[in-house]
Motif scaffolding. Structure first.
Motif, PDB file in Angstrom:
ATOM      1  N   HIS A  74      -5.767  -0.983  -6.688  1.00  0.00           N
ATOM      2  CA  HIS A  74      -5.132  -0.829  -7.996  1.00  0.00           C
ATOM      3  C   HIS A  74      -4.272  -2.055  -8.297  1.00  0.00           C
ATOM      4  CE1 HIS A  74      -2.768   0.893 -11.286  1.00  0.00           C
ATOM      5  NE2 HIS A  74      -3.693   1.873 -11.358  1.00  0.00           N
ATOM      6  N   THR A 101       2.321   2.037  -3.341  1.00  0.00           N
ATOM      7  CA  THR A 101       1.369   2.686  -4.260  1.00  0.00           C
ATOM      8  C   THR A 101       1.249   4.176  -3.954  1.00  0.00           C
ATOM      9  OG1 THR A 101      -0.502   2.152  -2.818  1.00  0.00           O
ATOM     10  CG2 THR A 101       0.044   0.566  -4.550  1.00  0.00           C
ATOM     11  N   TYR A 137       0.834  -1.210   0.000  1.00  0.00           N
ATOM     12  CA  TYR A 137       0.000   0.000   0.000  1.00  0.00           C
ATOM     13  C   TYR A 137       0.870   1.262   0.000  1.00  0.00           C
ATOM     14  CZ  TYR A 137      -2.850   3.751   1.897  1.00  0.00           C
ATOM     15  OH  TYR A 137      -3.463   4.971   2.101  1.00  0.00           O
ATOM     16  N   LEU A 156      -0.423   7.064  -6.378  1.00  0.00           N
ATOM     17  CA  LEU A 156      -1.770   6.534  -6.588  1.00  0.00           C
ATOM     18  C   LEU A 156      -2.697   6.950  -5.456  1.00  0.00           C
ATOM     19  CD1 LEU A 156      -0.945   2.958  -7.883  1.00  0.00           C
ATOM     20  CD2 LEU A 156      -1.568   4.980  -9.225  1.00  0.00           C
ATOM     21  N   VAL A 162      -1.421  -2.215  -9.417  1.00  0.00           N
ATOM     22  CA  VAL A 162      -0.045  -2.039  -8.967  1.00  0.00           C
ATOM     23  C   VAL A 162       0.122  -2.566  -7.545  1.00  0.00           C
ATOM     24  CG1 VAL A 162       1.740  -0.326  -8.435  1.00  0.00           C
ATOM     25  CG2 VAL A 162       0.333  -0.061 -10.490  1.00  0.00           C
ATOM     26  N   TYR A 163      -0.930  -2.363  -6.710  1.00  0.00           N
ATOM     27  CA  TYR A 163      -0.882  -2.892  -5.334  1.00  0.00           C
ATOM     28  C   TYR A 163      -0.690  -4.410  -5.351  1.00  0.00           C
ATOM     29  CZ  TYR A 163      -2.715  -4.850  -0.999  1.00  0.00           C
ATOM     30  OH  TYR A 163      -2.875  -5.592   0.144  1.00  0.00           O
TER      31      TYR A 163
END
Length: 646
Positions: free
Chosen positions: A102, A30, A27, A35, A104-105
């Motif tokens: 997301h 990100t 987290y 984000l 990416v997470y």
């Protein structure tokens, strides 16, 4: 599947903490790249879902199936597979519940989780637990590395049993360490079952045993037939390793609860019965039950190997009473104690010390107990010993049979079953000729006007019985050899003790009087092959670790035995493995005159004359000449008349 141990609980807790930390790190990564931020509550939910689902997929992928000290590259890959699978599932769950993160997470979560879990296992094993690693190495060095043949249900259950046994230091299998499995089903090869890999087919057993440093082989295919089992055992014997087997499906004890479904307790040492090369003989138990149930059954020689098994099987069919008669008190006491412990007061058992030679003593026994069925198993059967003491063979085998059979007729016994041998066919030795004479006595009485059904059962060598080659071979191997075989080409028919006794009982159930029941025992077995296989079962190499010496045929011994005489017809029965040799007509006057003369010579201890009279009484007896010496004669024994006369 979810079998928990202290080790697994600790690992699960550690993994949960590390996965939650990885979720938090993911987290914050990100956030660093700009984000959208997430509330602490949503992060806690997403982290918990990610950790719990990943732990479930890790379990399914087998990440918790092995102890850390046994980890390999494939075990570390299981961690990656579990994390990737868990991440995909967790992502779907959060998306469906409006807690989506997301992508990416999730990428960071996969990378961090995989790296942390693998590093934790590797570093914990290598760095933080050096003492445990050393202890593990010591433990493994003392463990028996086990190969399990059969990756089916039985093999899987056996793995579970062994895993449970390793938590109990007092358990006999505590030191077992399953290293690999073997199966001819190629779709299973390469799979891992409870952390143990299926490494190859049965053809590869010798190579795999050498490569994996196997100490013990366990055959866990109870559904295999005799042919396949023999093939596998032949391959296993090449490894020179000890072999244990699960019994056939029909012999397995499988209960309704997990406690009752323990296969490990039923694993046994390989026995030579498994190499006969034929299916076990089966019999009609209901016919036998009708024969035995509620009857008084007498077994002469009831303490011997055949007689004691007769008593055991008779006891299973609820007889009114079992009367054991034996002259050797140690054997009689052993079987009495065994049955008393097993059945207690449920079995009406009488054990009597008496000799079948003693007509008056046997008459007292018949008069008191009034048997319905008599199984006559008392006999001298050692071929070489009887060659040197033919008088004793006549006294015990012939006169003993005449005594018991005559009393059975007098006291109106329903059935009289005599146990004979293939050595009675065209005999070349005194023991075989004496048993042929016993058969003639039974047929003589069957032809007389009698209420008793007289029957003979004839079979070959009985594996494991007193005097058979197997106990001798075992003693010779255990003492370092050599194993002695009389001739490289000598062959014999073989059957197991339970088969032999079942034949006796089945014959009693089928008998109408006068028959000689013969078992179809398949192909005869070369004794030298039997010796070689037995040596291999001890994990040794024939002629290298244990020598085999050929000593020459013994007096009265022949290369092969027969089961039927030429003059006997052969009739099939309802059991395809049992045949009946028809009666041979016996002249009663001539037969009894010769029998009385033979008895007198034996009682006078005249060895040479006894053999000559026996040859006159048994026309098919072709004795191999040997020097016999008449023993000293005492008037008291010479003048004693036989109670049984014409």
């Amino acid at each position: 599947m979810f079998h928990m141990t202290y080790r697994k609980v600790c690992l699960l807790i550690a993994d949960f903490v590390m996965l939650m930390v990885c979720a938090i790190l993911s987290y914050y990564m990100t956030m660093l790249i700009g984000l959208k931020e997430t509330s602490p509550g949503q992060l806690a939910i997403v982290g918990a879902v990610s950790a719990i689902v990943s732990m479930l997929t890790l379990w399914i992928c087998g990440a918790y199936a092995k102890q850390w000290r046994h980890s390999t590259r494939k075990d570390y890959l299981r961690c990656v597979y579990g994390i990737v699978s868990g991440t995909i599932i967790a992502g779907g769950i959060t998306l469906a519940t409006d807690h989506a993160m997301h992508i990416v997470y999730w990428a960071f979560f996969v990378a961090f989780s995989s790296a942390v879990l693998i590093a934790f296992r590797f570093l914990f094993r290598r760095t933080f637990l050096p003492e445990a690693e050393a202890a593990a190495a010591s433990e493994d060095s003392n463990a028996k590395r086990v190969m399990i043949i059969g990756a089916g249900n039985a093999g899987t259950m056996l793995l579970t049993d062994i895993e449970n046994a390793r938590t109990d230091p007092e358990h006999p299998a505590y030191s077992y360490l399953p290293v690999c499995m073997i199966d001819d089903n190629m779709s299973l090869v390469g799979n891992t079952i409870r952390g143990v890999k299926v490494m190859g087919s049965t053809k590869e057993i010798p190579v795999i045993c050498q490569r994996e440093k196997i100490d013990l082989i366990v055959l866990a295919i109870p559904s295999s037939d005799e042919t396949d089992r023999k093939r596998i055992l032949d391959i296993c014997s090449e490894t020179k390793l000890p072999i244990k087997v699960l019994p056939f499906i029909s012999q397995l004890v499988l209960g309704d609860t997990p406690e009752e479904r323990v296969l490990l307790s039923q694993v046994r040492d390989i026995d030579v019965e498994g190499l006969l090369g034929r299916e076990p003989i089966t019999f009609d138990k209901e016919d036998i039950r009708a024969l035995i149930q509620g009857k008084v059954c007498m077994v002469t020689g009831g303490g011997g190997s055949i007689g004691s098994e007769l008593v055991r099987q008779i006891a299973e069919y609820h007889p009114a009473q079992v009367v054991i008669v034996d002259i050797y008190e140690n054997n009689a006491y052993d079987i009495q104690t065994e049955l008393s412990m097993r059945y207690g007061e449920k079995l009406n058992l009488v054990t009597l010390i008496a000799s079948v030679r003693d007509y008056h003593r046997m008459s007292q026994i018949f008069d008191r107990y009034r048997p319905d069925i008599v199984f006559h198993a008392a006999a001298h059967k050692h071929v070489p010993l009887m060659e040197h003491a033919p008088m004793e063979a006549i006294k015990n085998n012939v006169i003993g049979t005449l005594n018991v059979a005559t009393l059975a007729d007098f006291f109106h016994v329903k059935k009289f079953v005599m146990i004979s041998t293939d050595k009675a066919v065209n005999p070349t030795n005194v023991m075989g000729a004496s048993k042929r004479c016993c058969e003639m006595i039974v047929q003589y009485l069957a032809q007389s006007k009698t209420d008793t059904e007289f029957v003979t059962t004839r079979f070959g060598n009985v594996l494991g019985s007193n005097g058979s080659v197997i106990p001798l071979f075992k003693r010779q191997i255990e003492s370092g050899g050599p194993v002695t075989v009389t001739h490289p080409d000598i062959i014999r028919y073989f059957m197991t003790i339970p088969e032999a006794v079942s034949l006796v009982l089945q014959a009693g159930a089928m008998a109408h009087g006068g028959e000689i029941f013969v078992l179809d025992m398949g192909e005869p077995v070369k004794i030298v092959s039997l010796a070689e296989n037995l040596i291999r079962m001890y994990g040794k190499v024939p002629y290298k670790d244990i020598e085999i010496h050929f000593t020459g045929l013994r007096p009265g011994e022949k290369l092969f035995e027969e089961l039927l005489m030429n003059e006997e017809g052969l009739t099939s029965t309802s059991n395809k493995k049992i045949f009946i040799g028809q009666q041979i007509s016996i002249d009663p006057i001539s037969f009894m005159e010769k029998l009385n003369t033979l008895r007198d010579a034996a009682n006078a201890n005249q060895a040479q004359e006894t053999v000559e009279l026996l040859a006159d009484l048994v026309p098919t007896f072709h004795h191999k000449a040997m020097e016999l010496h008449d023993e000293p004669v005492h008037s008291a024994t010479c003048d004693a008349p036989s109670p049984v006369t014409v």
